[in-house]
Design a protein around this motif. Sequence first.
Motif, mmCIF file in Angstrom:
data_model
loop_
_atom_site.group_PDB
_atom_site.id
_atom_site.type_symbol
_atom_site.label_atom_id
_atom_site.label_comp_id
_atom_site.label_asym_id
_atom_site.label_seq_id
_atom_site.Cartn_x
_atom_site.Cartn_y
_atom_site.Cartn_z
ATOM 1 N N THR A 65 9.401 4.055 34.510
ATOM 2 C CA THR A 65 8.183 3.494 33.914
ATOM 3 C C THR A 65 7.283 4.209 34.420
ATOM 4 O O THR A 65 7.116 4.766 35.572
ATOM 5 C CB THR A 65 8.386 1.917 34.150
ATOM 6 O OG1 THR A 65 8.485 1.703 35.219
ATOM 7 C CG2 THR A 65 9.610 1.294 33.530
ATOM 8 N N LEU A 66 6.143 3.884 33.723
ATOM 9 C CA LEU A 66 4.908 4.639 34.130
ATOM 10 C C LEU A 66 4.060 3.913 35.321
ATOM 11 O O LEU A 66 3.673 4.170 36.107
ATOM 12 C CB LEU A 66 3.775 4.769 32.949
ATOM 13 C CG LEU A 66 4.162 5.707 31.863
ATOM 14 C CD1 LEU A 66 3.299 5.712 30.647
ATOM 15 C CD2 LEU A 66 4.465 7.095 32.425
ATOM 16 N N ASN A 67 4.399 2.474 35.178
ATOM 17 C CA ASN A 67 3.861 1.712 36.414
ATOM 18 C C ASN A 67 4.847 0.766 37.000
ATOM 19 O O ASN A 67 5.161 -0.401 36.693
ATOM 20 C CB ASN A 67 2.796 0.981 35.689
ATOM 21 C CG ASN A 67 3.124 0.223 34.425
ATOM 22 O OD1 ASN A 67 4.209 0.220 34.169
ATOM 23 N ND2 ASN A 67 2.111 -0.839 34.084
ATOM 24 N N PRO A 68 5.620 1.616 37.862
ATOM 25 C CA PRO A 68 6.820 0.770 38.425
ATOM 26 C C PRO A 68 6.225 -0.553 39.231
ATOM 27 O O PRO A 68 5.212 -0.374 40.050
ATOM 28 C CB PRO A 68 7.488 1.677 39.369
ATOM 29 C CG PRO A 68 6.603 2.762 39.655
ATOM 30 C CD PRO A 68 5.735 2.668 38.207
ATOM 31 N N GLY A 69 6.847 -1.477 39.279
ATOM 32 C CA GLY A 69 6.245 -2.895 39.905
ATOM 33 C C GLY A 69 5.303 -3.933 39.433
ATOM 34 O O GLY A 69 4.822 -4.732 39.829
ATOM 35 N N ARG A 70 4.736 -3.300 38.125
ATOM 36 C CA ARG A 70 3.600 -3.922 37.561
ATOM 37 C C ARG A 70 4.300 -4.581 36.252
ATOM 38 O O ARG A 70 5.167 -4.064 35.804
ATOM 39 C CB ARG A 70 2.425 -3.152 37.112
ATOM 40 C CG ARG A 70 1.864 -2.293 38.213
ATOM 41 C CD ARG A 70 0.477 -1.408 37.762
ATOM 42 N NE ARG A 70 -0.124 -0.968 38.828
ATOM 43 C CZ ARG A 70 -0.891 -0.027 39.083
ATOM 44 N NH1 ARG A 70 -1.346 0.351 37.650
ATOM 45 N NH2 ARG A 70 -1.390 0.823 40.063
ATOM 46 N N GLN A 71 3.554 -5.557 35.953
ATOM 47 C CA GLN A 71 3.930 -6.371 34.683
ATOM 48 C C GLN A 71 3.403 -5.587 33.387
ATOM 49 O O GLN A 71 2.539 -4.532 33.541
ATOM 50 C CB GLN A 71 3.312 -7.684 34.581
ATOM 51 C CG GLN A 71 3.851 -8.564 35.574
ATOM 52 C CD GLN A 71 3.298 -9.926 35.367
ATOM 53 O OE1 GLN A 71 2.157 -10.053 34.572
ATOM 54 N NE2 GLN A 71 3.831 -10.995 35.820
ATOM 55 N N ALA A 72 4.040 -5.632 32.460
ATOM 56 C CA ALA A 72 3.616 -4.967 31.082
ATOM 57 C C ALA A 72 2.416 -5.520 30.677
ATOM 58 O O ALA A 72 2.149 -6.588 30.913
ATOM 59 C CB ALA A 72 4.768 -5.097 29.962
ATOM 60 N N LEU A 73 1.728 -4.658 29.920
ATOM 61 C CA LEU A 73 0.232 -5.286 29.483
ATOM 62 C C LEU A 73 0.582 -6.291 28.460
ATOM 63 O O LEU A 73 1.425 -5.938 27.675
ATOM 64 C CB LEU A 73 -0.518 -4.000 28.984
ATOM 65 C CG LEU A 73 -0.982 -3.012 30.146
ATOM 66 C CD1 LEU A 73 -1.646 -1.899 29.464
ATOM 67 C CD2 LEU A 73 -1.826 -3.507 31.041
ATOM 68 N N ARG A 74 -0.319 -7.102 28.368
ATOM 69 C CA ARG A 74 -0.266 -8.360 27.401
ATOM 70 C C ARG A 74 -1.112 -7.726 26.107
ATOM 71 O O ARG A 74 -2.219 -7.250 26.118
ATOM 72 C CB ARG A 74 -0.768 -9.539 27.902
ATOM 73 C CG ARG A 74 -0.638 -10.636 26.859
ATOM 74 C CD ARG A 74 -1.327 -12.009 27.520
ATOM 75 N NE ARG A 74 -1.923 -12.603 26.376
ATOM 76 C CZ ARG A 74 -3.440 -12.617 26.187
ATOM 77 N NH1 ARG A 74 -3.950 -11.886 26.867
ATOM 78 N NH2 ARG A 74 -3.889 -13.263 25.248
ATOM 79 N N VAL A 75 -0.322 -7.827 25.111
ATOM 80 C CA VAL A 75 -0.848 -7.633 23.737
ATOM 81 C C VAL A 75 -1.400 -8.575 23.171
ATOM 82 O O VAL A 75 -1.194 -9.689 23.091
ATOM 83 C CB VAL A 75 0.364 -6.909 22.729
ATOM 84 C CG1 VAL A 75 -0.409 -6.541 21.322
ATOM 85 C CG2 VAL A 75 1.176 -5.671 23.364
ATOM 86 N N PRO A 76 -2.706 -8.483 22.612
ATOM 87 C CA PRO A 76 -3.557 -9.691 22.227
ATOM 88 C C PRO A 76 -3.075 -10.010 20.798
ATOM 89 O O PRO A 76 -2.541 -9.167 20.123
ATOM 90 C CB PRO A 76 -4.949 -9.135 22.513
ATOM 91 C CG PRO A 76 -5.028 -7.376 22.152
ATOM 92 C CD PRO A 76 -3.505 -7.291 22.845
ATOM 93 N N GLU A 77 -3.121 -11.206 20.593
ATOM 94 C CA GLU A 77 -2.797 -11.677 19.206
ATOM 95 C C GLU A 77 -3.696 -11.130 18.053
ATOM 96 O O GLU A 77 -4.764 -11.140 18.503
ATOM 97 C CB GLU A 77 -2.660 -13.303 19.188
ATOM 98 C CG GLU A 77 -1.742 -13.585 20.166
ATOM 99 C CD GLU A 77 -1.407 -15.117 19.876
ATOM 100 O OE1 GLU A 77 -1.704 -15.741 18.665
ATOM 101 O OE2 GLU A 77 -1.110 -15.924 20.647
ATOM 102 N N ARG A 78 -3.070 -10.946 17.101
ATOM 103 C CA ARG A 78 -3.717 -10.156 16.030
ATOM 104 C C ARG A 78 -4.550 -11.416 15.231
ATOM 105 O O ARG A 78 -4.176 -12.290 15.170
ATOM 106 C CB ARG A 78 -2.835 -9.568 14.936
ATOM 107 C CG ARG A 78 -3.512 -8.933 13.778
ATOM 108 C CD ARG A 78 -2.716 -8.109 13.120
ATOM 109 N NE ARG A 78 -3.407 -7.632 11.833
ATOM 110 C CZ ARG A 78 -2.807 -7.451 10.659
ATOM 111 N NH1 ARG A 78 -1.637 -7.760 10.385
ATOM 112 N NH2 ARG A 78 -3.749 -6.928 9.700
#
Length: 82
Positions: A51-64
């Motif tokens: 992954t590009l950012n190991p150890g970090r959470q995935a970015l939250r996608v804002p609701e549309r």
Amino acid sequence: MDILFWLVPPVVVTAVAMAWVAWLGREGRGEVDRDVAVQRLADALQREGRTLNPGRQALRVPERDRSTGIAVRPSRAPRRSA
């Protein structure tokens, strides 16, 4: 009908240019050895799991925002009868 003859030179030039580019591009890619291609594929598949950012959470996608294109006033608070 005579005015359509003005289109003949651009069409001919375009066709000749396409044929010329196709002829020049035939041998431009080169051959890759099969074993080298397999090794490149194996390397790429092994890298895919990282992954590009190991150890970090995935970015939250804002609701549309489900906008309908119609402006709606907020409802008023209900009046309390005294």
